[in-house]
Write a protein that holds these residues in place. Structure first.
Motif, PDB file in Angstrom:
ATOM      1  N   GLY A  44       2.071  -3.737  -7.227  1.00  0.00           N
ATOM      2  CA  GLY A  44       3.289  -3.801  -6.427  1.00  0.00           C
ATOM      3  C   GLY A  44       4.219  -2.635  -6.745  1.00  0.00           C
ATOM      4  N   GLN A  45       4.290  -2.297  -8.023  1.00  0.00           N
ATOM      5  CA  GLN A  45       5.144  -1.175  -8.410  1.00  0.00           C
ATOM      6  C   GLN A  45       4.620   0.122  -7.803  1.00  0.00           C
ATOM      7  OE1 GLN A  45       4.890  -1.768 -12.635  1.00  0.00           O
ATOM      8  NE2 GLN A  45       7.020  -2.470 -12.777  1.00  0.00           N
ATOM      9  N   MET A  46       3.300   0.280  -7.836  1.00  0.00           N
ATOM     10  CA  MET A  46       2.728   1.498  -7.269  1.00  0.00           C
ATOM     11  C   MET A  46       3.064   1.616  -5.790  1.00  0.00           C
ATOM     12  SD  MET A  46      -0.906   2.547  -8.858  1.00  0.00           S
ATOM     13  CE  MET A  46      -1.797   1.077  -9.221  1.00  0.00           C
ATOM     14  N   GLN A  47       2.992   0.476  -5.087  1.00  0.00           N
ATOM     15  CA  GLN A  47       3.277   0.542  -3.661  1.00  0.00           C
ATOM     16  C   GLN A  47       4.751   0.880  -3.415  1.00  0.00           C
ATOM     17  OE1 GLN A  47       1.998   1.483  -1.129  1.00  0.00           O
ATOM     18  NE2 GLN A  47       0.775  -0.168  -0.297  1.00  0.00           N
ATOM     19  N   ARG A  48       5.627   0.322  -4.245  1.00  0.00           N
ATOM     20  CA  ARG A  48       7.037   0.661  -4.079  1.00  0.00           C
ATOM     21  C   ARG A  48       7.289   2.112  -4.472  1.00  0.00           C
ATOM     22  NH1 ARG A  48      10.062  -3.291  -7.375  1.00  0.00           N
ATOM     23  NH2 ARG A  48       8.033  -4.057  -8.071  1.00  0.00           N
ATOM     24  N   LEU A  49       6.497   2.604  -5.451  1.00  0.00           N
ATOM     25  CA  LEU A  49       6.607   4.017  -5.806  1.00  0.00           C
ATOM     26  C   LEU A  49       6.234   4.886  -4.600  1.00  0.00           C
ATOM     27  CD1 LEU A  49       7.001   6.207  -8.017  1.00  0.00           C
ATOM     28  CD2 LEU A  49       4.545   6.092  -8.388  1.00  0.00           C
ATOM     29  N   CYS A  50       5.202   4.474  -3.884  1.00  0.00           N
ATOM     30  CA  CYS A  50       4.789   5.234  -2.707  1.00  0.00           C
ATOM     31  C   CYS A  50       5.878   5.226  -1.650  1.00  0.00           C
ATOM     32  CB  CYS A  50       3.489   4.682  -2.132  1.00  0.00           C
ATOM     33  SG  CYS A  50       2.095   4.955  -3.225  1.00  0.00           S
ATOM     34  N   ILE A  51       6.570   4.088  -1.545  1.00  0.00           N
ATOM     35  CA  ILE A  51       7.683   4.034  -0.595  1.00  0.00           C
ATOM     36  C   ILE A  51       8.796   4.963  -1.064  1.00  0.00           C
ATOM     37  CG2 ILE A  51       9.472   2.534   0.381  1.00  0.00           C
ATOM     38  CD1 ILE A  51       7.420   0.232   0.238  1.00  0.00           C
ATOM     39  N   ALA A  52       9.075   4.944  -2.379  1.00  0.00           N
ATOM     40  CA  ALA A  52      10.107   5.832  -2.918  1.00  0.00           C
ATOM     41  C   ALA A  52       9.730   7.288  -2.657  1.00  0.00           C
ATOM     42  CB  ALA A  52      10.256   5.592  -4.419  1.00  0.00           C
ATOM     43  N   ARG A  53       8.439   7.589  -2.836  1.00  0.00           N
ATOM     44  CA  ARG A  53       7.970   8.948  -2.624  1.00  0.00           C
ATOM     45  C   ARG A  53       8.168   9.354  -1.163  1.00  0.00           C
ATOM     46  NH1 ARG A  53       1.743   9.697  -3.892  1.00  0.00           N
ATOM     47  NH2 ARG A  53       1.589   8.531  -1.956  1.00  0.00           N
ATOM     48  N   ALA A  54       7.923   8.377  -0.267  1.00  0.00           N
ATOM     49  CA  ALA A  54       8.079   8.695   1.151  1.00  0.00           C
ATOM     50  C   ALA A  54       9.545   8.905   1.508  1.00  0.00           C
ATOM     51  CB  ALA A  54       7.485   7.576   2.002  1.00  0.00           C
ATOM     52  N   ILE A  55      10.453   8.088   0.927  1.00  0.00           N
ATOM     53  CA  ILE A  55      11.854   8.246   1.325  1.00  0.00           C
ATOM     54  C   ILE A  55      12.528   9.399   0.593  1.00  0.00           C
ATOM     55  CG2 ILE A  55      12.161   5.860   2.071  1.00  0.00           C
ATOM     56  CD1 ILE A  55      13.472   5.172  -0.466  1.00  0.00           C
ATOM     57  N   ALA A  56      11.861   9.950  -0.443  1.00  0.00           N
ATOM     58  CA  ALA A  56      12.462  11.071  -1.167  1.00  0.00           C
ATOM     59  C   ALA A  56      12.641  12.284  -0.267  1.00  0.00           C
ATOM     60  CB  ALA A  56      11.606  11.440  -2.375  1.00  0.00           C
ATOM     61  N   VAL A  57      11.748  12.456   0.709  1.00  0.00           N
ATOM     62  CA  VAL A  57      11.888  13.605   1.610  1.00  0.00           C
ATOM     63  C   VAL A  57      12.804  13.282   2.793  1.00  0.00           C
ATOM     64  CG1 VAL A  57       9.762  14.823   1.051  1.00  0.00           C
ATOM     65  CG2 VAL A  57       9.698  12.986   2.696  1.00  0.00           C
ATOM     66  N   GLU A  58      13.443  12.125   2.731  1.00  0.00           N
ATOM     67  CA  GLU A  58      14.407  11.699   3.737  1.00  0.00           C
ATOM     68  C   GLU A  58      13.883  11.774   5.161  1.00  0.00           C
ATOM     69  OE1 GLU A  58      17.937  13.870   2.552  1.00  0.00           O
ATOM     70  OE2 GLU A  58      18.453  12.074   1.409  1.00  0.00           O
ATOM     71  N   PRO A  59      12.903  10.955   5.462  1.00  0.00           N
ATOM     72  CA  PRO A  59      12.382  10.913   6.827  1.00  0.00           C
ATOM     73  C   PRO A  59      13.326  10.093   7.701  1.00  0.00           C
ATOM     74  CG  PRO A  59      11.253   9.297   5.509  1.00  0.00           C
ATOM     75  CD  PRO A  59      12.234   9.967   4.602  1.00  0.00           C
ATOM     76  N   GLU A  60      13.059  10.113   8.995  1.00  0.00           N
ATOM     77  CA  GLU A  60      13.844   9.249   9.871  1.00  0.00           C
ATOM     78  C   GLU A  60      13.053   8.017  10.264  1.00  0.00           C
ATOM     79  OE1 GLU A  60      15.834  11.688  12.906  1.00  0.00           O
ATOM     80  OE2 GLU A  60      15.707  13.234  11.354  1.00  0.00           O
ATOM     81  N   ILE A  61      11.735   8.190  10.266  1.00  0.00           N
ATOM     82  CA  ILE A  61      10.861   7.077  10.627  1.00  0.00           C
ATOM     83  C   ILE A  61       9.892   6.857   9.470  1.00  0.00           C
ATOM     84  CG2 ILE A  61       9.056   6.328  12.238  1.00  0.00           C
ATOM     85  CD1 ILE A  61      10.412   8.263  14.283  1.00  0.00           C
ATOM     86  N   ILE A  62       9.658   5.591   9.124  1.00  0.00           N
ATOM     87  CA  ILE A  62       8.650   5.317   8.094  1.00  0.00           C
ATOM     88  C   ILE A  62       7.546   4.474   8.718  1.00  0.00           C
ATOM     89  CG2 ILE A  62       8.172   4.268   5.858  1.00  0.00           C
ATOM     90  CD1 ILE A  62      11.047   4.725   5.084  1.00  0.00           C
ATOM     91  N   LEU A  63       6.313   4.975   8.586  1.00  0.00           N
ATOM     92  CA  LEU A  63       5.161   4.235   9.084  1.00  0.00           C
ATOM     93  C   LEU A  63       4.526   3.517   7.916  1.00  0.00           C
ATOM     94  CD1 LEU A  63       3.638   7.192  11.125  1.00  0.00           C
ATOM     95  CD2 LEU A  63       5.243   5.470  11.947  1.00  0.00           C
ATOM     96  N   MET A  64       4.258   2.230   8.075  1.00  0.00           N
ATOM     97  CA  MET A  64       3.614   1.482   6.989  1.00  0.00           C
ATOM     98  C   MET A  64       2.320   0.880   7.494  1.00  0.00           C
ATOM     99  SD  MET A  64       6.769  -0.401   5.142  1.00  0.00           S
ATOM    100  CE  MET A  64       8.083   0.525   4.368  1.00  0.00           C
ATOM    101  N   ASP A  65       1.236   1.276   6.844  1.00  0.00           N
ATOM    102  CA  ASP A  65      -0.086   0.830   7.284  1.00  0.00           C
ATOM    103  C   ASP A  65      -0.555  -0.297   6.361  1.00  0.00           C
ATOM    104  OD1 ASP A  65      -2.526   0.559   8.374  1.00  0.00           O
ATOM    105  OD2 ASP A  65      -3.198   2.607   8.022  1.00  0.00           O
ATOM    106  N   GLU A  66      -0.317  -1.516   6.767  1.00  0.00           N
ATOM    107  CA  GLU A  66      -0.660  -2.685   5.942  1.00  0.00           C
ATOM    108  C   GLU A  66      -0.234  -2.509   4.491  1.00  0.00           C
ATOM    109  OE1 GLU A  66      -4.580  -4.302   6.530  1.00  0.00           O
ATOM    110  OE2 GLU A  66      -4.820  -3.045   8.300  1.00  0.00           O
ATOM    111  N   PRO A  67       1.037  -2.327   4.230  1.00  0.00           N
ATOM    112  CA  PRO A  67       1.474  -1.965   2.878  1.00  0.00           C
ATOM    113  C   PRO A  67       1.282  -3.083   1.863  1.00  0.00           C
ATOM    114  CG  PRO A  67       3.356  -2.434   4.253  1.00  0.00           C
ATOM    115  CD  PRO A  67       2.166  -2.449   5.147  1.00  0.00           C
ATOM    116  N   CYS A  68       1.122  -4.331   2.332  1.00  0.00           N
ATOM    117  CA  CYS A  68       1.055  -5.436   1.383  1.00  0.00           C
ATOM    118  C   CYS A  68      -0.321  -6.069   1.287  1.00  0.00           C
ATOM    119  CB  CYS A  68       2.072  -6.518   1.765  1.00  0.00           C
ATOM    120  SG  CYS A  68       3.739  -5.879   1.814  1.00  0.00           S
ATOM    121  N   SER A  69      -1.304  -5.442   1.947  1.00  0.00           N
ATOM    122  CA  SER A  69      -2.597  -6.134   2.025  1.00  0.00           C
ATOM    123  C   SER A  69      -3.265  -6.257   0.663  1.00  0.00           C
ATOM    124  CB  SER A  69      -3.525  -5.418   2.997  1.00  0.00           C
ATOM    125  OG  SER A  69      -3.815  -4.140   2.500  1.00  0.00           O
ATOM    126  N   ALA A  70      -2.905  -5.385  -0.287  1.00  0.00           N
ATOM    127  CA  ALA A  70      -3.555  -5.474  -1.595  1.00  0.00           C
ATOM    128  C   ALA A  70      -2.620  -6.054  -2.647  1.00  0.00           C
ATOM    129  CB  ALA A  70      -4.038  -4.078  -2.022  1.00  0.00           C
TER     130      ALA A  70
END
Lengths: 538, 255
Positions: B155-181
């Motif tokens: 779970g932490q790794m997945q949230r890290l990936c989200i943090a990594r994605a928002i670090a570049v300050e996008p406007e749209i975030i695409l999540m491809d089954e982020p909780c399936s694992a």
């Protein structure tokens, strides 16, 4: 409601009967699974046993080297060869100084010719240099004659000892075989080394002293007489004069060494090992003394391998990155089998190519007028480090390519996707993610390529030039145009002509062991890299 | 349907893997600043469509959008003038399997910034803290930012990936089954995070989990066999779908 299903199977027996059936196929009391298991484990064990036997025989044949080498070193001192070699070193230095003058003259002649001077003019310009050379040679003649005298005497002592030792052995064999009369015919002489040594010293020490003194005097007056001011070789000759003055002052220490020399100073056993590891001469089947020093061979192998790796690593890794990350599928399907195909070219074919095309091509290239500005060009040797290195690179590229490509392939695709999704371009993804993540695999690929290169025999035997000397590193980068000999090449070259059980024979086995250990080390390090830095997936 | 302005507009898109058609004439408008969920059985094309939004499908040989347009903030992202690198900076992505790089936590977060040549330590530090706080991970990892990211829990790794994605300050975030694992507790945390994130970002999430779609999304699109069956407000889809297929899927009659 489901209908009752009638199950139709081939085996109509009831379950209890079929589970407990006893009529399985058996051969020699073994079931089929067991036969398969024994067959494959048999294959594996055969391989292991063969490998163990190879290792064992290598070490068995090689182990005898060090005691024999020790004997040889002891005899070198006992028979006075060492005593003579002190003086020989002095004379060798004189010969190389003379050679320097010769080369200097040749060089200047070429330069003057290039400047368009006529033959007569060149001769007159170089006359003082030529005179110096002749006189310098002249100064050494007496010493050379004395050295020859000393050499034959010491060699005589050694020969008498060797023959009588051989006779001793034959005699024992004959007596064991019951042939007493024949045995008695063989002469055995007990050589009194102390007496011989004393004889050597009393005969030659005063003579050597005298000859050295006249040589020094002649050289000094020669140097004083030579006036080369305002000539095109002034700088060189002045340097030569300084070297010779230093050389002359060294005579005293040579005399001291000869004075202090004793035939019975013990030779410690470790010298048989250190002389092998640090020895800079590999001389075999000499009438005088055989030397077994691994250094020139090791350096030869190493330089050739380094040149090969410098060429092969960028090519192999670069190709792997390109094929894995950039190329289209069509390109992959063309390039991959092609590079792997290079690996199956027989090395002797590559060797031919190296001699006939590559070596010749490199030489012709250095002879081009437009390349004349490069110092050291044109090169004289067509067979040299660079030719061998380039060919070996060709052989190393496929393994480096294949293993690097595998390593890149093993990087999870998710890394690549994540990198792209964060706005990386292809180059950034390759350099920041793909290569670091597969670095352990790439390094082990390089090490395996190195192992492949250092063990390669045929190519280096054919194209490395096989000169048993340490290349002259003072030439800087141009060192790559010098010939070398390699560990593998030497073993292949000498093994057909050695006497089984002789010192040389054993020396070759030790060389083979050294190679074996180097390869083992390389593979071991490669495995460490693979294990330690394996990418943790997930 | 909605008064929110459109973030992503999909117009009659046909998508191919080689010669096989994966998306059939898809059209929909994804509203800005809201969460849109894509649902449907496996192989229905929802992930494929999601990966069209940041042109991730470009990485797969032989794929193409053969007809139709995808416009993000009015720009056709498949036109020749579009800079894909810029597009991916603006449209971030979180993957099904958490995929932190084999680097430290810190380096994972700043990766996108380093790509842009930003190496100012102070600035990077700020971004790391802000992103990790944004992904509700700061308190858990603030003392071990230099540890290997792969040592975190799923779970932490997945949230890290989200943090990594928002670090570049996008406007749209695409999540491809982020909780399936992820396990239920980790899933809950990520869902809370999505709720938090939608204040700032437009989110498109692909999920197999019907409850998740119901809980976190404002709009839901249902796909079946490469076709968009129904797209509407989430509560409408879940309470009163207009198509029989949608109802069958949601009530668990198939899929």
């Amino acid at each position: 409601m489901p209908e009752t299903l009638e199950i139709k199977r081939l085996d109509q027996r009831p379950m209890t009967e079929s589970l407990l059936s006893k009529n399985k196929v058996k051969f020699l009391g073994l079931g089929s699974d067991e036969i398969i298991k024994y067959f494959f484990s048999g294959s594996a064990w055969t391989a292991i046993i063969v490998l163990a036997l190879i290792t064992f025989s290598l070490f068995r044949e090689g182990a005898g080297f060090f005691p024999q080498h020790h004997d040889s070193l002891k005899l070198y001192r006992l028979a006075g060869l060492e005593f003579v070699d002190y003086f020989r070193d002095q004379m060798t230095a004189q010969a190389s100084l003379s050679r320097y003058l010769n080369e200097l003259k040749l060089n200047k002649t070429l330069k003057l010719q290039a400047a368009g001077k006529g033959e007569a003019e060149i001769e007159s310009l170089l006359a003082p240099l030529e005179q110096l050379r002749l006189d310098f040679d002249q100064a050494g003649l007496e010493g050379q004659a004395l050295l020859d005298e000393m050499t034959s005497m010491a060699a005589g002592i050694k020969d008498r000892y060797t023959i009588s030792e051989e006779n001793r052995i034959s005699r024992k064999q004959l007596i064991d075989a019951g042939m007493k009369e024949e045995a008695d015919l063989l002469e055995i002489e007990d050589i009194d080394f102390a007496k011989e040594a004393e004889n050597l010293k009393t005969t030659f020490l005063p003579k050597q002293k005298e000859v050295s003194a006249t040589m020094a005097a002649k050289m000094k007056s020669l140097l004083a007489a030579t006036k080369v001011e305002n000539t095109i070789y002034e700088a060189e000759v002045n340097r030569f004069k300084a070297t010779v003055s230093k050389y002359i002052t060294g005579f005293d220490s040579v005399q001291m060494k000869m004075q202090d020399w004793t035939h019975d100073k013990p030779v410690p056993f470790y010298e048989s090992i250190t002389k092998f590891i640090t020895g800079t001469k590999w001389v075999t089947q000499s009438f005088w003394q055989d030397w077994y020093g691994i250094v020139p061979l090791f350096i030869g192998s190493l330089t050739v391998s380094i040149v090969a790796l410098i060429v092969a690593v960028p090519l192999g890794v670069g190709a792997a990155i390109y094929i894995n990350q950039v190329a289209s599928i069509q390109e992959q399907n063309f390039v991959k089998p092609f590079i792997e195909f290079v690996a199956v070219i027989p090395s002797v074919v590559l060797g031919f190519f190296g001699i006939a095309v590559l070596g010749e091509g490199i030489r012709v290239f250095t002879q081009w007028d437009m390349m004349a500005w490069v110092p050291g060009f044109p090169i004289a040797e067509r067979l040299n480090i660079i030719t061998a290195g380039l060919l070996l690179a060709l052989m190393a590229v496929p393994s480096i390519f294949t293993f690097s490509e595998d390593a890149l392939n093993n990087v999870p695709k998710a890394y690549k996707e994540a990198s792209f999704s964060l706005g990386a371009n292809r180059l950034q993804t390759i350099s920041r993610i793909m290569v670091p993540a597969s670095l352990s695999g790439i390094i082990s690929a390089i090490l395996l390529g190195f192992g492949r290169v250092i063990g390669e025999t045929m190519v280096v035997l054919l194209v490395a030039g096989n000169r048993l000397e340490i290349p002259d590193f003072s030439a800087g980068l141009m060192v790559i145009f010098q010939p070398v000999h390699t560990m593998t090449g030497l073993v292949a070259q000498e093994i057909p002509e050695v006497v089984k059980g002789s010192l040389q024979y054993r020396a070759l086995f030790v060389l083979a062991i050294a190679l074996f250990l180097i390869s083992l080390l390389i593979n071991y390090v490669a495995q460490i890299f693979v294990r330690k830095y394996k990418i943790s997936v997930g | 349907m909605s008064n929110a302005p459109t973030a992503i507009e999909v117009e009659n898109v046909d998508f191919y893997y080689g010669n096989s058609k994966a998306l059939h004439d898809i059209s929909l408008k994804i509203p800005k600043g809201l969460v849109t969920a894509f649902i449907g059985p496996s192989g229905c094309g929802k992930s494929t469509l999601l990966r069209c939004f940041n042109r991730m499908n470009d990485l797969i040989d032989g794929t193409s959008v053969k007809s139709g347009k995808i416009k993000i903030h009015g720009v056709d992202i498949y036109s020749k003038e579009v800079d894909v690198i810029e597009l991916r900076k603006r449209v971030g992505m979180v993957f099904q399997k958490s995929n932190p790089f084999p680097k430290s936590i810190y380096e994972n977060i700043v990766y996108g910034l380093r790509l842009q040549g930003i190496n100012d330590k102070k600035m990077l530090d700020e971004v790391v803290e802000k992103s990790l706080r944004g992904a509700a991970l700061w308190d858990e990892v603030k003392d071990r930012l230099d540890d290997y990211a792969t040592g975190l829990s799923g779970g932490q790794m997945q949230r890290l990936c989200i943090a990594r994605a928002i670090a570049v300050e996008p406007e749209i975030i695409l999540m491809d089954e982020p909780c399936s694992a992820l396990d239920p507790i980790a899933t809950m945390k990520v869902e809370e995070l999505i709720d938090e994130l939608k204040k700032k970002y437009t989110i498109v999430i692909v999920t197999h989990n019907m409850q998740q779609a119901g809980r976190c999304s404002d709009f839901t699109a249902f796909y079946y066999l490469g076709k968009l069956i129904e797209f509407d407000r989430t509560e409408k889809i879940f309470t009163n779908p207009s198509k029989q297929q949608t109802e069958d899927y949601i009530t668990g009659r198939f899929g």
